[in-house]
Design a protein around this motif. Structure first.
Motif, PDB file in Angstrom:
ATOM      1  N   PRO A   1       0.838  -1.200   0.000  1.00  7.17           N
ATOM      2  CA  PRO A   1       0.000   0.000   0.000  1.00  7.17           C
ATOM      3  C   PRO A   1       0.880   1.260   0.000  1.00  7.17           C
ATOM      4  O   PRO A   1       1.906   1.316   0.678  1.00  7.17           O
ATOM      5  CB  PRO A   1      -0.797  -0.114   1.299  1.00  7.17           C
ATOM      6  CG  PRO A   1      -0.806  -1.570   1.598  1.00  7.17           C
ATOM      7  CD  PRO A   1       0.532  -2.081   1.120  1.00  7.17           C
ATOM      8  N   THR A   2       0.468   2.237  -0.761  1.00 10.80           N
ATOM      9  CA  THR A   2       1.248   3.457  -0.947  1.00 10.80           C
ATOM     10  C   THR A   2       1.524   4.178   0.364  1.00 10.80           C
ATOM     11  O   THR A   2       0.641   4.320   1.212  1.00 10.80           O
ATOM     12  CB  THR A   2       0.504   4.414  -1.905  1.00 10.80           C
ATOM     13  OG1 THR A   2       0.356   3.750  -3.166  1.00 10.80           O
ATOM     14  CG2 THR A   2       1.255   5.718  -2.105  1.00 10.80           C
ATOM     15  N   VAL A   3       2.786   4.583   0.509  1.00  9.14           N
ATOM     16  CA  VAL A   3       3.205   5.491   1.579  1.00  9.14           C
ATOM     17  C   VAL A   3       3.916   6.649   0.882  1.00  9.14           C
ATOM     18  O   VAL A   3       4.293   6.541  -0.279  1.00  9.14           O
ATOM     19  CB  VAL A   3       4.145   4.800   2.606  1.00  9.14           C
ATOM     20  CG1 VAL A   3       3.416   3.687   3.335  1.00  9.14           C
ATOM     21  CG2 VAL A   3       5.397   4.257   1.943  1.00  9.14           C
ATOM     22  N   ASP A   4       4.115   7.760   1.588  1.00 12.41           N
ATOM     23  CA  ASP A   4       4.731   8.896   0.896  1.00 12.41           C
ATOM     24  C   ASP A   4       6.189   8.602   0.548  1.00 12.41           C
ATOM     25  O   ASP A   4       6.833   7.732   1.131  1.00 12.41           O
ATOM     26  CB  ASP A   4       4.566  10.199   1.684  1.00 12.41           C
ATOM     27  CG  ASP A   4       5.332  10.245   2.985  1.00 12.41           C
ATOM     28  OD1 ASP A   4       6.553  10.016   2.971  1.00 12.41           O
ATOM     29  OD2 ASP A   4       4.706  10.536   4.028  1.00 12.41           O
ATOM     30  N   ASP A   5       6.688   9.329  -0.440  1.00 10.72           N
ATOM     31  CA  ASP A   5       8.028   9.090  -0.988  1.00 10.72           C
ATOM     32  C   ASP A   5       9.117   9.168   0.071  1.00 10.72           C
ATOM     33  O   ASP A   5      10.045   8.363   0.066  1.00 10.72           O
ATOM     34  CB  ASP A   5       8.333  10.093  -2.114  1.00 10.72           C
ATOM     35  CG  ASP A   5       7.501   9.835  -3.362  1.00 10.72           C
ATOM     36  OD1 ASP A   5       6.921   8.730  -3.476  1.00 10.72           O
ATOM     37  OD2 ASP A   5       7.433  10.736  -4.216  1.00 10.72           O
ATOM     38  N   GLU A   6       9.015  10.134   0.961  1.00  8.65           N
ATOM     39  CA  GLU A   6      10.034  10.286   2.001  1.00  8.65           C
ATOM     40  C   GLU A   6      10.039   9.063   2.921  1.00  8.65           C
ATOM     41  O   GLU A   6      11.095   8.553   3.280  1.00  8.65           O
ATOM     42  CB  GLU A   6       9.790  11.554   2.815  1.00  8.65           C
ATOM     43  CG  GLU A   6      10.890  11.838   3.811  1.00  8.65           C
ATOM     44  CD  GLU A   6      10.665  13.152   4.552  1.00  8.65           C
ATOM     45  OE1 GLU A   6      11.013  13.200   5.741  1.00  8.65           O
ATOM     46  OE2 GLU A   6      10.149  14.099   3.937  1.00  8.65           O
ATOM     47  N   LYS A   7       8.864   8.575   3.266  1.00  7.86           N
ATOM     48  CA  LYS A   7       8.751   7.410   4.157  1.00  7.86           C
ATOM     49  C   LYS A   7       9.366   6.177   3.509  1.00  7.86           C
ATOM     50  O   LYS A   7      10.144   5.454   4.148  1.00  7.86           O
ATOM     51  CB  LYS A   7       7.275   7.163   4.496  1.00  7.86           C
ATOM     52  CG  LYS A   7       6.990   5.851   5.163  1.00  7.86           C
ATOM     53  CD  LYS A   7       7.239   5.887   6.636  1.00  7.86           C
ATOM     54  CE  LYS A   7       6.701   4.609   7.274  1.00  7.86           C
ATOM     55  NZ  LYS A   7       7.385   4.221   8.444  1.00  7.86           N
ATOM     56  N   ILE A   8       9.058   5.909   2.241  1.00  7.64           N
ATOM     57  CA  ILE A   8       9.599   4.706   1.609  1.00  7.64           C
ATOM     58  C   ILE A   8      11.106   4.821   1.439  1.00  7.64           C
ATOM     59  O   ILE A   8      11.830   3.830   1.599  1.00  7.64           O
ATOM     60  CB  ILE A   8       8.882   4.352   0.280  1.00  7.64           C
ATOM     61  CG1 ILE A   8       9.207   2.910  -0.148  1.00  7.64           C
ATOM     62  CG2 ILE A   8       9.216   5.310  -0.822  1.00  7.64           C
ATOM     63  CD1 ILE A   8       8.755   1.835   0.790  1.00  7.64           C
ATOM     64  N   SER A   9      11.611   6.009   1.173  1.00  6.47           N
ATOM     65  CA  SER A   9      13.064   6.199   1.088  1.00  6.47           C
ATOM     66  C   SER A   9      13.729   5.888   2.419  1.00  6.47           C
ATOM     67  O   SER A   9      14.784   5.249   2.467  1.00  6.47           O
ATOM     68  CB  SER A   9      13.401   7.634   0.663  1.00  6.47           C
ATOM     69  OG  SER A   9      13.010   7.842  -0.664  1.00  6.47           O
ATOM     70  N   GLN A  10      13.112   6.349   3.506  1.00  8.15           N
ATOM     71  CA  GLN A  10      13.652   6.058   4.839  1.00  8.15           C
ATOM     72  C   GLN A  10      13.612   4.558   5.129  1.00  8.15           C
ATOM     73  O   GLN A  10      14.558   4.001   5.694  1.00  8.15           O
ATOM     74  CB  GLN A  10      12.865   6.813   5.912  1.00  8.15           C
ATOM     75  CG  GLN A  10      13.080   8.306   5.889  1.00  8.15           C
ATOM     76  CD  GLN A  10      12.110   9.056   6.813  1.00  8.15           C
ATOM     77  OE1 GLN A  10      11.166   8.489   7.352  1.00  8.15           O
ATOM     78  NE2 GLN A  10      12.356  10.350   6.971  1.00  8.15           N
ATOM     79  N   VAL A  11      12.527   3.905   4.755  1.00 10.61           N
ATOM     80  CA  VAL A  11      12.387   2.460   4.969  1.00 10.61           C
ATOM     81  C   VAL A  11      13.470   1.712   4.195  1.00 10.61           C
ATOM     82  O   VAL A  11      14.127   0.807   4.735  1.00 10.61           O
ATOM     83  CB  VAL A  11      10.975   1.977   4.564  1.00 10.61           C
ATOM     84  CG1 VAL A  11      10.911   0.462   4.445  1.00 10.61           C
ATOM     85  CG2 VAL A  11       9.935   2.475   5.551  1.00 10.61           C
TER      86      VAL A  11
END
Length: 179
Positions: free
Chosen positions: A137-147
């Motif tokens: 499920p989509t999360v914001d770009d900054e969050k996925i980069s951090q993950v």
């Protein structure tokens, strides 16, 4: 290597650009189905088998594991081996697929798959490159980069920034990351 990444990214974008796939993903979300990775693999395999740029596709290909790296496990399977048209016979791009309701768990699974493929017995290694595709499920770009940064660091895997792509699947609440 960058050519293989761009080739796979194009295939994945084309696959997810299909109205039928978007509709099915929306149904999966609407009815809160989980564990649909095998469904995805069958749909993607069908797509690859019919694609003009793909010369060969093998699903769930078995390899011997290097026992020094894998312990007692002697066999492993790679989700997809893909050979581009006009490439050498036996020269495959490996693709592992992960699907999860959590972006973090999905990326962690992708890192585990990278480690798994590193353990292919060298005498059997016919892989020209290896990639992971995660769907969540989509999360914001900054969050996925951090993950991605957190999970790759925890796994001890260095990922080149230019070989990571995250995009939202059009008309759905899902995103994918190819790395």
């Amino acid at each position: 290597m960058k050519g293989d990444f761009e080739f796979l990214l194009g295939l994945v974008e084309e696959f997810f650009g299909q109205d039928e796939i978007q509709n099915k993903l929306n149904l999966l979300n609407q009815y809160e189905f989980t564990g649909w990775e095998i469904w995805f693999q069958v749909e993607f395999a069908s797509f690859l088998l019919q694609h003009d740029a793909v010369a060969e596709m093998i699903r769930e290909y078995p390899y011997s594991a290097d026992r020094r790296m894998r312990g007692s496990q002697t066999r492993m399977h790679i989700d997809f081996l893909i050979r581009k048209k006009r490439s050498l016979r036996g020269s495959y791009i490996a693709l592992e697929v992960k699907q999860n309701q959590s972006a973090s768990s999905c990326v962690k699974g992708m890192m585990n798959d990278i480690h798994k493929v590193w353990k292919v017995k060298r005498s059997e290694d016919d892989l020209r490159s290896m990639w992971c595709l995660g769907i969540y499920p989509t999360v914001d770009d900054e969050k996925i980069s951090q993950v991605i940064d957190k999970q790759s660091e925890a796994a001890g895997i260095e990922l080149p920034e230019h070989l990571i792509q995250t995009k939202q699947v059009p008309n759905t609440c899902f995103s994918f990351t190819l790395l």
